[in-house]
Design an enzyme around this catalytic site. Structure first.
Site, PDB file in Angstrom:
ATOM      1  N   ARG A  82       0.848  -1.197   0.000  1.00 35.31           N
ATOM      2  CA  ARG A  82       0.000   0.000   0.000  1.00 35.31           C
ATOM      3  C   ARG A  82       0.878   1.239   0.000  1.00 35.31           C
ATOM      4  O   ARG A  82       1.809   1.360   0.788  1.00 35.31           O
ATOM      5  CB  ARG A  82      -0.905   0.006   1.233  1.00 35.31           C
ATOM      6  CG  ARG A  82      -1.570   1.352   1.526  1.00 35.31           C
ATOM      7  CD  ARG A  82      -2.998   1.389   1.125  1.00 35.31           C
ATOM      8  NE  ARG A  82      -3.572   2.715   1.181  1.00 35.31           N
ATOM      9  CZ  ARG A  82      -4.510   3.097   2.034  1.00 35.31           C
ATOM     10  NH1 ARG A  82      -4.955   2.247   2.934  1.00 35.31           N
ATOM     11  NH2 ARG A  82      -5.003   4.301   1.968  1.00 35.31           N
ATOM     12  N   ARG A  91      -5.718   1.926  -4.393  1.00 38.86           N
ATOM     13  CA  ARG A  91      -4.844   1.188  -3.482  1.00 38.86           C
ATOM     14  C   ARG A  91      -4.964  -0.303  -3.705  1.00 38.86           C
ATOM     15  O   ARG A  91      -6.025  -0.797  -4.090  1.00 38.86           O
ATOM     16  CB  ARG A  91      -5.160   1.523  -2.036  1.00 38.86           C
ATOM     17  CG  ARG A  91      -6.544   1.086  -1.661  1.00 38.86           C
ATOM     18  CD  ARG A  91      -7.322   1.911  -0.738  1.00 38.86           C
ATOM     19  NE  ARG A  91      -7.397   3.308  -1.031  1.00 38.86           N
ATOM     20  CZ  ARG A  91      -7.934   4.182  -0.218  1.00 38.86           C
ATOM     21  NH1 ARG A  91      -8.415   3.810   0.920  1.00 38.86           N
ATOM     22  NH2 ARG A  91      -7.991   5.442  -0.533  1.00 38.86           N
ATOM     23  N   ASP A  94      -6.786  -1.697   1.454  1.00 41.59           N
ATOM     24  CA  ASP A  94      -7.150  -0.746   2.493  1.00 41.59           C
ATOM     25  C   ASP A  94      -7.848  -1.556   3.571  1.00 41.59           C
ATOM     26  O   ASP A  94      -8.735  -2.364   3.265  1.00 41.59           O
ATOM     27  CB  ASP A  94      -8.099   0.318   1.923  1.00 41.59           C
ATOM     28  CG  ASP A  94      -8.497   1.355   2.952  1.00 41.59           C
ATOM     29  OD1 ASP A  94      -7.632   1.766   3.749  1.00 41.59           O
ATOM     30  OD2 ASP A  94      -9.670   1.768   2.954  1.00 41.59           O
TER      31      ASP A  94
END
Length: 161
Positions: A82, A91, A94
């Site tokens: 990340r 991303r 998360d």
């Protein structure tokens, strides 16, 4: 032992693989995964100029404190690649803490319950699947009631794996 609800999201690369890896890391570093929602494909929220997300909610039991849990999930995100560059940006993974028991925590870097979960359909739909009767400790309403009054209209569809 504490009971936690975590939200997982991914919109880069092999999204399914990243959700699966995150669940494995949670099992290894956080505690026992007691339940998981189905996976949902959702429109991006906040920054809409990105690809769709896959989202899932995980219910787990942990010996970690809330602060240790936060540090652990940040570490999991980091080892999974990340990169934090843009708020609400794309991303690989998360991981958010939705609930930690029924605790209310308000620190600079740790807010529990998650302060925006009641506004996010992509969190509420998978959460209601595994915890419809969980009472939000601030709003004192069931998750199913919060979902019913949510004004978010973004796409949230069950994803066929």
């Amino acid at each position: 032992m504490s009971l936690v609800y975590l939200h997982l999201g991914s919109n880069i690369g092999d999204r399914i693989l990243f959700l699966q890896r995150a669940s494995l890391y949670i099992e290894k570093k956080v505690g026992i995964v007691l339940d998981k929602s189905k996976i949902y494909e959702t429109s991006p929220w906040g920054n809409t100029q990105q690809t769709d997300y896959l989202n899932q909610v995980v219910f787990a039991q942990t010996m970690l404190s809330a602060q240790e849990l936060l540090e652990t999930i940040l570490h999991i995100e980091q080892i999974m690649g990340r990169v934090r560059s843009i708020k609400w940006g794309s991303r690989k993974i998360d991981i958010d803490i939705l609930f930690f028991n029924r605790d209310v925590i308000s620190r600079k870097h740790l807010k529990v319950p998650h302060p925006l979960l009641h506004k996010r359909l992509f969190v509420l739909k998978p959460l209601v699947e595994i915890a419809p009767n969980f009472i939000h400790p601030i709003y004192n309403k069931k998750i199913s009631e919060i979902l019913a009054s949510c004004l978010d209209s973004e796409k949230v569809e069950e994803y066929a794996v």
